[in-house]
Design a protein around this motif. Structure first.
Motif, mmCIF file in Angstrom:
data_model
loop_
_atom_site.group_PDB
_atom_site.id
_atom_site.type_symbol
_atom_site.label_atom_id
_atom_site.label_comp_id
_atom_site.label_asym_id
_atom_site.label_seq_id
_atom_site.Cartn_x
_atom_site.Cartn_y
_atom_site.Cartn_z
ATOM 1 N N ARG A 49 9.222 -6.504 7.566
ATOM 2 C CA ARG A 49 8.182 -6.057 8.502
ATOM 3 C C ARG A 49 7.115 -7.128 8.729
ATOM 4 N NH1 ARG A 49 10.167 -2.176 5.688
ATOM 5 N NH2 ARG A 49 10.448 -0.029 6.447
ATOM 6 N N LEU B 259 0.279 -3.343 2.710
ATOM 7 C CA LEU B 259 1.195 -3.476 3.844
ATOM 8 C C LEU B 259 0.908 -2.469 4.945
ATOM 9 C CD1 LEU B 259 3.762 -4.865 4.997
ATOM 10 C CD2 LEU B 259 5.089 -3.059 3.893
ATOM 11 N N SER B 260 0.658 -1.225 4.533
ATOM 12 C CA SER B 260 0.517 -0.172 5.523
ATOM 13 C C SER B 260 -0.737 -0.383 6.382
ATOM 14 C CB SER B 260 0.502 1.171 4.776
ATOM 15 O OG SER B 260 -0.027 2.144 5.590
ATOM 16 N N THR B 261 -1.852 -0.725 5.760
ATOM 17 C CA THR B 261 -3.081 -1.016 6.512
ATOM 18 C C THR B 261 -2.891 -2.244 7.391
ATOM 19 O OG1 THR B 261 -4.351 -0.131 4.671
ATOM 20 C CG2 THR B 261 -5.559 -1.473 6.269
ATOM 21 N N LEU C 150 -0.187 -3.318 8.745
ATOM 22 C CA LEU C 150 0.628 -3.014 9.918
ATOM 23 C C LEU C 150 -0.088 -2.047 10.868
ATOM 24 C CD1 LEU C 150 4.181 -2.715 8.301
ATOM 25 C CD2 LEU C 150 3.152 -4.693 9.431
ATOM 26 N N ASP C 151 -0.841 -1.118 10.316
ATOM 27 C CA ASP C 151 -1.614 -0.203 11.173
ATOM 28 C C ASP C 151 -2.556 -0.984 12.091
ATOM 29 O OD1 ASP C 151 -0.478 2.027 10.074
ATOM 30 O OD2 ASP C 151 -2.165 2.508 8.753
ATOM 31 N N ASN D 95 8.951 -8.618 2.624
ATOM 32 C CA ASN D 95 9.289 -7.470 3.461
ATOM 33 C C ASN D 95 9.520 -7.948 4.888
ATOM 34 O OD1 ASN D 95 9.111 -5.019 5.080
ATOM 35 N ND2 ASN D 95 8.367 -4.040 3.204
ATOM 36 N N ASP E 281 14.854 3.190 4.632
ATOM 37 C CA ASP E 281 13.456 2.783 4.619
ATOM 38 C C ASP E 281 13.308 1.717 3.532
ATOM 39 O OD1 ASP E 281 10.798 2.603 5.142
ATOM 40 O OD2 ASP E 281 10.243 4.456 4.132
ATOM 41 N N ASP F 67 9.940 1.014 12.215
ATOM 42 C CA ASP F 67 10.775 1.581 11.167
ATOM 43 C C ASP F 67 10.785 3.095 11.315
ATOM 44 O OD1 ASP F 67 8.524 2.681 9.853
ATOM 45 O OD2 ASP F 67 8.253 0.860 8.661
ATOM 46 N N MET G 140 9.269 5.435 10.098
ATOM 47 C CA MET G 140 7.968 6.099 10.179
ATOM 48 C C MET G 140 7.064 5.502 11.252
ATOM 49 S SD MET G 140 8.355 8.348 7.983
ATOM 50 C CE MET G 140 6.723 9.082 8.160
ATOM 51 N N ARG G 141 7.341 4.273 11.671
ATOM 52 C CA ARG G 141 6.343 3.518 12.414
ATOM 53 C C ARG G 141 6.748 3.240 13.865
ATOM 54 N NH1 ARG G 141 1.949 0.823 11.051
ATOM 55 N NH2 ARG G 141 2.346 1.263 8.852
#
Lengths: 435, 435
Positions: free
Chosen positions: B421, B114-116, B118-119, B419, B215, B429, B431-432
């Motif tokens: 997102r 997920l993090s990659t 969204l990045d 999710n 979160d 969010d 953090m983002r």
């Protein structure tokens, strides 16, 4: 009995109907009471000829802006607004109001000053003339969407809280994002370009925020931006052709769905020519020099006077309220602007003038990664805050471009309203955060 | 030659056409090159059987995500996606890309975390599965507007920068407004109610901002709220009936205009029953006690477990994915909530549960000025920051109510996405903030 809208009354002659709304006005002439009831769509006159009929209003002490329901018989009456009125009333008071509103709403014109009018917007927005303007604001959004929906555009909703200013740091609102600084988006520019990489053709109708300290009749600090961006264009002329059709669609929508509002405001809407005439920035400056004797050649931008002259010329030469000026110098355009391949000091960009005032800005954007790297360097801008934006170009973007219309300013100019604050329900300016 | 869309290819069998887009994939099998070109609407396979045909790609070093135009002859091919492909290619490289994207886009599934994902949203949003979700997000907005436009609602755009927090001060973003503190709107609640005084029926599709420190997979700090508010209602059941039709319209719109996306995502959309079943909050608690032996009677709210049990009951009893719970206790609802006239400790409000999870909140609001004064006093809230809001009620408001749908959360639940997102192009969010 089922309630009907006031605007439906004329089609119910002879029938018993029920309406409900605000007590807009109440006059008495020789024992006869003339009520005007306003609902969400229009107004209708109701005539009480006996004291029994009017008793519920009198007894409750209800005055203007009270919420009432009225049952009665629909009678044709040429003199009445809409050509019909209600007789033999049965009145029910739903929410009585016993004090006069801060600004009278039942005069044909709102005569109050701008500041009082805006202070009491929750009430003054109800006035038929204000309501008509605000309804047209809705029509502008709807006409914009209509034409683009029909051409395969996808509507997007991009973030309004952003990590860095879009165009320049000068006019950006800063906020506290969980202890970190963040900013309100000045435009969806970067995001709409990125989304060209996803959908090719995108539009957004959404708020943008400008912390400009201007306190003029033309500036708002928060406004609705009508943004579009599309890929696989030839150059900025592709965008100009779409903008022409967008404006025509907005005007068509207003005529088709908002004729009552246009009539009430007595507005003569412009006609968008099949081909909007265009002139290159450099030629425009030459023409101003030749015709008006003012040497503006070499200036990086047009002055308001220059724009007025050009507007008059478009009117005389082409009978057009609209004129495109193309090819503004690169040094006055943002870093992502695409240069004219033949004359790289000029750009593939345009402004649309309406009656001699700038209405829309747009153009072709850079699409090659190397061009962005060079452009940022030339503008002495750091790469890092733009990394996410540059990623789109690094991995393939087509020639593309777009434009942004300030929705309120468009409406202001179409209606000839003297102050942009009057085109929105709750304007935000340097002094005004409430209502 | 005029470019056509990839989705139009199957209707051009035997013809010479030109397409343009991103080089989505490129496989080689025994000297034959299979290219898939992706444009803003779909993909098409193009087959190069000679080295001359493929030369422009090979010579420019162009790889995935390069922008190319391809001319060729349309050939029926049952095995090809869409049932047609291009042969005898003439390829033109428009924007070559020579390095692989950070996340491969040409696998059927995006396998990255997920993090990659969204990045690299500017790139991963291009993946057909992501793109389908984001297109459906546009369909949700469009379906919402469609039904309300048809019922005399007026679209509004209310300020996002406000002088005071709407509902409570706890989860509000603060910003610097020319040296004064201001806040981002947590909802258009007050403004949409005020606008009921102008148009009776209003809706807004716009961003709202919540500084919640959650979160979780269900929370965004900025999201698109689908808000409506209407006057002259009987009670909250009037609103519930409109909400039922709004949901049906959204689902109809997705089926009518976004079938390709639904197919690609293999989603089974729910059916909205003609009548969504409803249960009163107090009865629901009694039923939980009787059926599951857990005594939640007296609790001011439903727990997630309670909601799941109720969802199962609606499914078993009515075959419905949807269930209204009405009459939530006043003490858990905002101050403007209208109490149940028969049982004033309960409210004329509702939640809509979808498969056992809360989806929409709405209800009837207070409409009498005196009731607002009393409610603010009871809630120990000062009058002054609400003065502009109270003005609307002071000068006549009808019984009214409305609801708000979190657009991303609706889509998350309709699609069964894990999710929230993943339902938006650029989520915000705690953090983002980037991209």
């Amino acid at each position: 009995m089922e309630r009907i809208r006031t605007t439906a009354i004329p089609t119910h002659t002879g029938e018993q109907v029920r309406i409900a709304g605000w007590l807009h006005s109440w006059r008495q002439m020789g024992g006869i009471h003339f009520l005007v009831i306003r609902d969400g769509w229009g107004t209708i006159q109701a005539v009480a000829e006996t004291s029994e009929e009017i008793a519920p209003l009198v007894e409750s002490g209800a005055t203007f802006e009270s919420i009432i329901a009225v049952e009665g018989r629909v009678v044709k009456e040429v003199q009445a607004p809409g050509g019909a009125e209600l007789h033999d009333l049965h009145i029910e008071v739903i929410t009585p109001v016993r004090e006069a509103p801060p600004v009278p709403l039942n005069k044909r014109k709102l005569t109050t000053g701008l500041s009082t009018l805006l202070d009491h917007a929750p009430i003054t927005d109800r006035h038929p003339s204000r309501r008509a303007v605000l309804r047209l604001a809705s029509g502008v959004m709807s006409g914009f969407r209509r034409v683009l929906d029909g051409r395969g555009f996808t509507e997007i909703a991009t973030p309004k809280i952003v990590a860095a200013a879009t165009e320049s740091g000068a006019n950006v609102f800063q906020l506290d994002y969980f202890g970190r600084p963040a900013y309100l988006a000045q435009s969806p520019q970067f995001y709409k370009q990125i989304m060209v990489g996803v959908f090719e053709r995108v539009y957004e109708v959404g708020p943008v925020f400008r912390a400009e300290e201007h306190d003029t009749a033309r500036h708002l600090n928060e406004y609705v931006s009508l943004d579009m961006e599309m890929g696989f264009i030839e150059n900025h002329f592709t965008i100009m052709a779409v903008l022409r059709d967008v404006l025509a669609s907005i005007l068509d929508t207003l005529h088709e769905q908002y004729e009552a509002e246009l009539e009430l405001l007595r507005v003569a809407m412009p006609i968008v020519p099949e081909q909007i005439p265009h002139v290159h920035f450099a030629e425009a400056q030459e023409w101003i020099y030749r015709t008006h004797g003012v040497d503006v050649r070499g200036e990086p931008d047009l002055s308001p006077q220059d724009e007025r002259w050009l507007g008059q010329w478009a009117q005389q030469e082409y009978g057009s309220d609209f004129l495109y000026v193309t090819g503004y110098p690169m040094r006055k355009r943002p870093f992502y602007t695409y240069p004219d391949p033949e004359r790289p000091e000029y750009s593939n960009s345009f402004d649309l003038l309406f009656r001699g005032t700038e209405l829309v800005t747009g153009g072709q954007r850079l699409h090659r990664y190397e061009d962005y790297v060079a452009a940022l360097e030339k503008a002495h801008l750091p790469m890092e805050p733009f990394a996410y934006y540059l990623e789109a170009f690094r991995y393939g973007m087509p020639p593309h471009g777009g434009f942004a219309i300030g929705s309120e300013r468009l409406l202001m100019q179409l209606l000839g309203v003297p102050n942009v604050r009057l085109t929105t329900a709750f304007p935000r300016d340097i002094m005004r955060l409430v209502p």
